[in-house]
Design an enzyme around this catalytic site. Structure first.
Site, short mmCIF file in Angstrom:
data_model
loop_
_atom_site.label_atom_id
_atom_site.label_comp_id
_atom_site.label_asym_id
_atom_site.label_seq_id
_atom_site.Cartn_x
_atom_site.Cartn_y
_atom_site.Cartn_z
N LYS A 113 0.83 -1.21 0.00
CA LYS A 113 0.00 0.00 0.00
C LYS A 113 0.87 1.26 0.00
CE LYS A 113 -4.15 -1.80 2.25
NZ LYS A 113 -5.08 -1.60 3.36
N LYS A 198 -5.14 -11.05 -5.87
CA LYS A 198 -6.36 -11.29 -5.09
C LYS A 198 -7.44 -10.25 -5.44
CE LYS A 198 -5.50 -8.50 -1.07
NZ LYS A 198 -5.68 -8.17 0.28
N LYS A 201 -10.68 -4.39 -2.94
CA LYS A 201 -11.49 -3.17 -3.05
C LYS A 201 -10.71 -2.08 -3.77
CE LYS A 201 -13.31 -3.81 1.57
NZ LYS A 201 -12.99 -3.42 2.92
P1 TYM Z 1 -10.16 -6.19 4.92
O1 TYM Z 1 -11.17 -5.15 5.19
O2 TYM Z 1 -9.13 -5.93 3.85
O3 TYM Z 1 -10.83 -7.55 4.55
C1 TYM Z 1 -11.83 -8.10 5.40
C2 TYM Z 1 -11.80 -9.61 5.39
O4 TYM Z 1 -11.93 -10.09 4.05
C3 TYM Z 1 -10.85 -10.97 3.75
N1 TYM Z 1 -10.51 -10.82 2.34
C4 TYM Z 1 -10.41 -11.84 1.49
N2 TYM Z 1 -10.60 -13.16 1.66
C5 TYM Z 1 -10.46 -13.94 0.57
N3 TYM Z 1 -10.13 -13.47 -0.67
C6 TYM Z 1 -9.93 -12.15 -0.89
N4 TYM Z 1 -9.63 -11.70 -2.09
C7 TYM Z 1 -10.06 -11.27 0.23
N5 TYM Z 1 -9.96 -9.92 0.38
C8 TYM Z 1 -10.23 -9.67 1.68
C9 TYM Z 1 -9.71 -10.51 4.67
O5 TYM Z 1 -8.77 -11.54 4.87
C10 TYM Z 1 -10.46 -10.16 5.92
O6 TYM Z 1 -10.73 -11.31 6.70
N6 TYM Z 1 -7.05 -5.59 8.66
C11 TYM Z 1 -8.29 -6.19 8.32
C12 TYM Z 1 -9.46 -5.69 9.13
C13 TYM Z 1 -9.25 -5.80 10.60
C14 TYM Z 1 -9.32 -7.01 11.36
C15 TYM Z 1 -9.04 -6.60 12.69
C16 TYM Z 1 -9.58 -8.33 11.03
C17 TYM Z 1 -8.96 -4.78 11.44
N7 TYM Z 1 -8.83 -5.28 12.71
C18 TYM Z 1 -9.03 -7.56 13.71
C19 TYM Z 1 -9.56 -9.27 12.08
C20 TYM Z 1 -9.28 -8.88 13.39
C21 TYM Z 1 -8.56 -5.86 6.86
O7 TYM Z 1 -8.08 -4.89 6.33
O8 TYM Z 1 -9.43 -6.61 6.28
#
Ligand code: TYM
Length: 335
Positions: A113, A198, A201
């Site tokens: 990023k 992958k 967003k």
């Molecule tokens: P974020 O918002 O990027 O994504 C949320 C969840 O979706 C999963 N994910 C995917 N799984 C499979 N294939 C994909 N292409 C894909 N893109 C996203 C992510 O693995 C995630 O589970 N940092 C985290 C948010 C967060 C969080 C936390 C998660 C903040 N604090 C504490 C767990 C515990 C994030 O940016 O996810």
């Protein structure tokens, strides 16, 4: 015996896509009855890259409607907004002071990023995984169900917890060390335009992802245009055919089929036959969620009340942990 605790969250940036749904939310829904769950909207994480103040609140609300529409059950799960529980920011500061800088500089997502932000990269982006560790550790979470891309952040969370315990919890551990929970199927949903990246967003091309709230028309168009290959007969797990593996996986999970069933069904198919099947399956899987979502978005009072109650339940748990950590670190308690 009391149930084990699960915690997870999603950033409130943009619309959720099939990766978020299949990598995270759907798994939460499947396991929630067996655990005591906290699922939240990571709005503090959403401002680690430049954001639009006009849409942040609305995005958070929409995400609450998506969680509920996808089947999150308030009888066993608490949902809340991260910024409504101030303990998240406070614990993040305390953890900042025990986390070595070079642990953060190693994070793959930061490096990826940061390249996009250039000179303007904010401190928050580097610090993002410490806030994530605070999110998890505040709830004494046993398990954290996420997609594959969050694995490194969970390892870091474990390392931070162990370091706090080592430095300040010699008699009794201060923080619970959580376990990641990454399901094999759906853990890494790939882009529709490039099977080696992958689904994300932040991909500039909307054609690369199917969003949960996409219309039937949009889904049809995106699947029609998605990248494939000229080979007849569709198979899983061929490293030369990442798009094929990804599309079959979507078909399998969205259609609630087994891998063996899909492998047998599609082995002699060409893309012309498969794409309409995948389109119909995707539309059918998403329509009930979309219907419920619109109902909930028309009931703002209800959503507000769910979030109010969620913040209160989450604060009660989080504040206890915060007090425990501040005690262990030696702060003077409030007088
Ligand atoms: P974020 O918002 O990027 O994504 C949320 C969840 O979706 C999963 N994910 C995917 N799984 C499979 N294939 C994909 N292409 C894909 N893109 C996203 C992510 O693995 C995630 O589970 N940092 C985290 C948010 C967060 C969080 C936390 C998660 C903040 N604090 C504490 C767990 C515990 C994030 O940016 O996810």
């Amino acid at each position: 015996m009391s149930k084990k605790r699960v915690l997870s969250g999603i950033q409130t940036t943009g619309n959720l896509h099939l990766g978020n749904y299949l990598g995270a939310i759907r798994n939460w829904v499947d396991i929630q009855q067996d655990y005591d769950n906290f699922f939240f909207f990571a709005d503090l994480h959403a401002i680690t890259v430049p954001h639009d103040a006009k849409t942040l609140a609305e995005n958070t609300l929409k995400m609450a409607a998506v969680y509920l529409a996808s089947g999150i059950d308030l009888n066993c799960s608490t949902i809340f907004v991260q910024s409504h529980v101030s303990a998240h920011s406070e614990l993040a500061w305390l953890l900042n002071c025990v986390t070595p800088l070079n642990w953060l500089e190693r994070m793959i997502q930061f490096k990826e990023k940061a390249v996009k932000q250039g000179e303007n990269v904010g401190v928050g982006l580097l610090d993002y995984p410490v806030l994530m560790a605070a999110d998890i550790l505040l709830y004494d979470a046993d398990r954290v169900p996420v997609g594959e891309d969050q694995k490194q952040h969970l390892e870091l969370t474990r390392d931070i917890a162990a370091r706090v315990n080592d430095q300040f919890g010699k008699q009794k551990p201060v923080l619970k060390v959580p376990e990641p929970m990454i399901r094999e199927e759906g853990a890494r949903i790939m882009s529709l335009t490039d099977g080696s990246k992958k689904m994300s967003k932040s991909d500039p091309s909307e054609l690369s992802r199917i969003e949960l709230l996409d219309s039937a028309e949009a889904i049809k168009r995106k699947i029609k245009k998605c990248k494939t290959d000229p080979i007849k007969g569709l198979t899983f797990d061929d490293p030369e055919r990442p798009e094929c593996n990804n599309l079959l996986t979507l078909y399998q999970i969205l259609g609630n089929k087994t891998k063996v069933e899909v492998a047998a069904e599609c082995q002699d198919m060409g893309w012309g036959q498969f794409k309409p099947l995948l389109t119909a399956t995707t539309i059918e899987a998403l329509q009930p969620i979309q219907h419920k979502y619109h109902e909930l978005m028309n009931n703002r009072d209800y959503l507000d009340s769910v979030l109010r109650e969620g913040a209160s339940k989450a604060s009660a748990v989080a504040n206890q942990t915060l007090t425990r950590v501040k005690d262990a670190l030696g702060f003077l308690p409030p007088l």
